[in-house]
Write a protein that holds these residues in place. Sequence first.
Motif, PDB file in Angstrom:
ATOM      1  N   ARG B 199       2.784  10.893  -8.259  1.00  0.00           N
ATOM      2  CA  ARG B 199       3.127  11.044  -9.671  1.00  0.00           C
ATOM      3  C   ARG B 199       4.553  11.550  -9.775  1.00  0.00           C
ATOM      4  O   ARG B 199       4.946  12.500  -9.093  1.00  0.00           O
ATOM      5  CB  ARG B 199       2.194  12.046 -10.355  1.00  0.00           C
ATOM      6  CG  ARG B 199       2.610  12.306 -11.803  1.00  0.00           C
ATOM      7  CD  ARG B 199       1.668  13.219 -12.561  1.00  0.00           C
ATOM      8  NE  ARG B 199       2.151  13.343 -13.943  1.00  0.00           N
ATOM      9  CZ  ARG B 199       1.530  13.979 -14.920  1.00  0.00           C
ATOM     10  NH1 ARG B 199       0.368  14.565 -14.681  1.00  0.00           N
ATOM     11  NH2 ARG B 199       2.053  14.031 -16.129  1.00  0.00           N
ATOM     12  N   LYS B 203       4.952   8.551 -14.579  1.00  0.00           N
ATOM     13  CA  LYS B 203       4.663   7.410 -13.713  1.00  0.00           C
ATOM     14  C   LYS B 203       3.684   7.835 -12.619  1.00  0.00           C
ATOM     15  O   LYS B 203       3.846   8.908 -12.014  1.00  0.00           O
ATOM     16  CB  LYS B 203       5.952   6.907 -13.045  1.00  0.00           C
ATOM     17  CG  LYS B 203       6.880   6.182 -14.009  1.00  0.00           C
ATOM     18  CD  LYS B 203       6.355   4.784 -14.292  1.00  0.00           C
ATOM     19  CE  LYS B 203       7.209   4.069 -15.330  1.00  0.00           C
ATOM     20  NZ  LYS B 203       6.462   2.927 -15.920  1.00  0.00           N
ATOM     21  N   LEU B 204       2.698   6.992 -12.357  1.00  0.00           N
ATOM     22  CA  LEU B 204       1.697   7.296 -11.338  1.00  0.00           C
ATOM     23  C   LEU B 204       1.384   6.027 -10.551  1.00  0.00           C
ATOM     24  O   LEU B 204       1.017   5.000 -11.140  1.00  0.00           O
ATOM     25  CB  LEU B 204       0.414   7.806 -12.006  1.00  0.00           C
ATOM     26  CG  LEU B 204      -0.737   8.174 -11.079  1.00  0.00           C
ATOM     27  CD1 LEU B 204      -0.457   9.496 -10.369  1.00  0.00           C
ATOM     28  CD2 LEU B 204      -2.046   8.284 -11.869  1.00  0.00           C
ATOM     29  N   TYR B 205       1.538   6.089  -9.231  1.00  0.00           N
ATOM     30  CA  TYR B 205       1.249   4.935  -8.373  1.00  0.00           C
ATOM     31  C   TYR B 205       0.249   5.293  -7.278  1.00  0.00           C
ATOM     32  O   TYR B 205       0.297   6.389  -6.714  1.00  0.00           O
ATOM     33  CB  TYR B 205       2.536   4.417  -7.707  1.00  0.00           C
ATOM     34  CG  TYR B 205       3.365   3.559  -8.632  1.00  0.00           C
ATOM     35  CD1 TYR B 205       3.206   2.169  -8.650  1.00  0.00           C
ATOM     36  CD2 TYR B 205       4.275   4.140  -9.518  1.00  0.00           C
ATOM     37  CE1 TYR B 205       3.941   1.392  -9.517  1.00  0.00           C
ATOM     38  CE2 TYR B 205       5.021   3.365 -10.389  1.00  0.00           C
ATOM     39  CZ  TYR B 205       4.852   1.981 -10.385  1.00  0.00           C
ATOM     40  OH  TYR B 205       5.573   1.201 -11.245  1.00  0.00           O
ATOM     41  N   ASN B 207      -0.577   4.540  -3.530  1.00  0.00           N
ATOM     42  CA  ASN B 207       0.110   4.014  -2.353  1.00  0.00           C
ATOM     43  C   ASN B 207      -0.714   4.296  -1.105  1.00  0.00           C
ATOM     44  O   ASN B 207      -1.795   4.879  -1.181  1.00  0.00           O
ATOM     45  CB  ASN B 207       1.509   4.636  -2.240  1.00  0.00           C
ATOM     46  CG  ASN B 207       2.478   4.020  -3.234  1.00  0.00           C
ATOM     47  OD1 ASN B 207       2.566   2.809  -3.363  1.00  0.00           O
ATOM     48  ND2 ASN B 207       3.205   4.866  -3.967  1.00  0.00           N
ATOM     49  N   THR B 228      -0.456  -0.213  -6.780  1.00  0.00           N
ATOM     50  CA  THR B 228      -0.773  -0.411  -8.204  1.00  0.00           C
ATOM     51  C   THR B 228      -0.215   0.720  -9.079  1.00  0.00           C
ATOM     52  O   THR B 228      -0.321   1.893  -8.727  1.00  0.00           O
ATOM     53  CB  THR B 228      -2.306  -0.493  -8.389  1.00  0.00           C
ATOM     54  OG1 THR B 228      -2.805  -1.570  -7.607  1.00  0.00           O
ATOM     55  CG2 THR B 228      -2.674  -0.693  -9.852  1.00  0.00           C
ATOM     56  N   ASP B 229       0.335   0.339 -10.210  1.00  0.00           N
ATOM     57  CA  ASP B 229       0.790   1.297 -11.230  1.00  0.00           C
ATOM     58  C   ASP B 229      -0.431   1.810 -11.995  1.00  0.00           C
ATOM     59  O   ASP B 229      -1.125   1.026 -12.658  1.00  0.00           O
ATOM     60  CB  ASP B 229       1.764   0.582 -12.181  1.00  0.00           C
ATOM     61  CG  ASP B 229       2.338   1.518 -13.239  1.00  0.00           C
ATOM     62  OD1 ASP B 229       1.797   2.634 -13.427  1.00  0.00           O
ATOM     63  OD2 ASP B 229       3.341   1.134 -13.880  1.00  0.00           O
ATOM     64  N   LEU B 230      -0.711   3.096 -11.870  1.00  0.00           N
ATOM     65  CA  LEU B 230      -1.876   3.690 -12.540  1.00  0.00           C
ATOM     66  C   LEU B 230      -1.451   4.680 -13.623  1.00  0.00           C
ATOM     67  O   LEU B 230      -2.226   5.561 -14.016  1.00  0.00           O
ATOM     68  CB  LEU B 230      -2.768   4.400 -11.513  1.00  0.00           C
ATOM     69  CG  LEU B 230      -3.564   3.504 -10.553  1.00  0.00           C
ATOM     70  CD1 LEU B 230      -4.284   4.354  -9.507  1.00  0.00           C
ATOM     71  CD2 LEU B 230      -4.568   2.656 -11.321  1.00  0.00           C
ATOM     72  N   SER B 231      -0.228   4.528 -14.129  1.00  0.00           N
ATOM     73  CA  SER B 231       0.303   5.492 -15.101  1.00  0.00           C
ATOM     74  C   SER B 231      -0.616   5.650 -16.316  1.00  0.00           C
ATOM     75  O   SER B 231      -0.700   6.729 -16.900  1.00  0.00           O
ATOM     76  CB  SER B 231       1.694   5.050 -15.570  1.00  0.00           C
ATOM     77  OG  SER B 231       2.544   4.853 -14.463  1.00  0.00           O
ATOM     78  N   TRP B 232      -1.325   4.583 -16.666  1.00  0.00           N
ATOM     79  CA  TRP B 232      -2.215   4.649 -17.837  1.00  0.00           C
ATOM     80  C   TRP B 232      -3.333   5.680 -17.662  1.00  0.00           C
ATOM     81  O   TRP B 232      -3.871   6.183 -18.655  1.00  0.00           O
ATOM     82  CB  TRP B 232      -2.801   3.271 -18.149  1.00  0.00           C
ATOM     83  CG  TRP B 232      -3.635   2.688 -17.031  1.00  0.00           C
ATOM     84  CD1 TRP B 232      -3.193   2.015 -15.934  1.00  0.00           C
ATOM     85  CD2 TRP B 232      -5.065   2.758 -16.901  1.00  0.00           C
ATOM     86  NE1 TRP B 232      -4.244   1.652 -15.125  1.00  0.00           N
ATOM     87  CE2 TRP B 232      -5.402   2.098 -15.702  1.00  0.00           C
ATOM     88  CE3 TRP B 232      -6.079   3.307 -17.680  1.00  0.00           C
ATOM     89  CZ2 TRP B 232      -6.721   1.973 -15.254  1.00  0.00           C
ATOM     90  CZ3 TRP B 232      -7.404   3.189 -17.242  1.00  0.00           C
ATOM     91  CH2 TRP B 232      -7.699   2.525 -16.040  1.00  0.00           C
TER      92      TRP B 232
END
Lengths: 243, 243
Positions: B199, B203-205, B207, B228-232
Amino acid sequence: MGSELLLLSNSTVHGMTYLEHAMSAIQEFLGDIRKVYFAPYALADYDDYTAKAQTVFEPLGISLVGLHTQEKPQEALKEAKALFVGGGNSFRLLKSLQQLNLLEVVRQRVEAGALRYMGSSAGTNMACPTLRTTNDMPIVQPDSFASFGLIPFQINPHYIEPDPRLVYMGETRKDRLEQFLEENDVAILGMREGAWLRRSGQKLYLNGTVGARLFRRQQESVEIEAGTDLSWLLDLPARFDQK
Amino acid sequence: MGSELLLLSNSTVHGMTYLEHAMSAIQEFLGDIRKVYFAPYALADYDDYTAKAQTVFEPLGISLVGLHTQEKPQEALKEAKALFVGGGNSFRLLKSLQQLNLLEVVRQRVEAGALRYMGSSAGTNMACPTLRTTNDMPIVQPDSFASFGLIPFQINPHYIEPDPRLVYMGETRKDRLEQFLEENDVAILGMREGAWLRRSGQKLYLNGTVGARLFRRQQESVEIEAGTDLSWLLDLPARFDQK
């Protein structure tokens, strides 16, 4: 008269139906009792769980009554002769027992020899002083980890040795129990699936289709075979939070 | 500036040394920081655990300081730029963090962008709102299950699918997470060994060398691939104790 307990490691042995492996022990335990109260609080759907348990008891002519159907479960237990606490999630179970104020009435009546206590899995964990040796996930927060305390030592239900084929780096069951012993000076009986404990007053036996493993602080764990007299465990001191 | 987090599912991937699989991520995360505080409270032997972690950080020219060696750990954290919370037993870890009054100072400084937080296993669980999705045994009783709350969802570290060869009738990991969702309306990211979350502000990815599985109430679980972008997930509401 002292405590009468039947504590099953688990309810369903691989390849058998619900409680099938322990039916003769259950019949011996209940004797001529024809009404058993059932605590379904470890699972989410109380009606469904009670109906499942009834399919085992009703063919024996035993009426199984879900405590959740009683307006005052505590009052029902003051008259009960037998209580079966089913498995599921230990944290959810203990939280419900605390909210319903059932711990003290059950403890007193069991110790007085007036109420027989049967548990499987989480229900067996509840008979220990605390739930500290459960395998379950802490999905809800009970007020305290203290449970019925019908025996002075801890049980780990579904005890299992690590599978050497498994590539998994998390703690093994043995690791977890050793962590418990780092913090608490209390014996733990790791009961394999298929094992059960039968307490009658000051007598305690391990029975069932398999054995158990006994863990104690600063000692090598030892194998306990089915049929072993474990009455001496009832006299062991239990010291929690003893680093 | 917002929160900077590196949350590893686990510290040791099968066949590799301690933290080896994540070294490049750790170096990116720490940048030019040359002093990291280490919280060793999840294991019993703090000195031994700190020494083990030092063998990884010191060759990078990074000084790793055990918080237990500080007379006032809370004061040390008020000046710290980076904190690494190691794995072990989550209940023991949370109890220590509560007794030392470290939860609030860490939360405030991380959210202010002043302190970078890195965790592995139990240390990753601590970054969630609660420890309710830990795999660990409740060997001691913390005052509360509430933890750092640096993200608004839960993580299950060491996430693993059941081994079909295993003859074991206790709950699978998936069963346990579904039980959590019966009681709480909160997303859970089941992170396999080798996965980590990074994080940086909003923004959160995901990995790492493997993926994860995302569990949500009344939805089929879905596979999340590394990268994957997991920001949501940072915007999802979390509702605990919602039956």
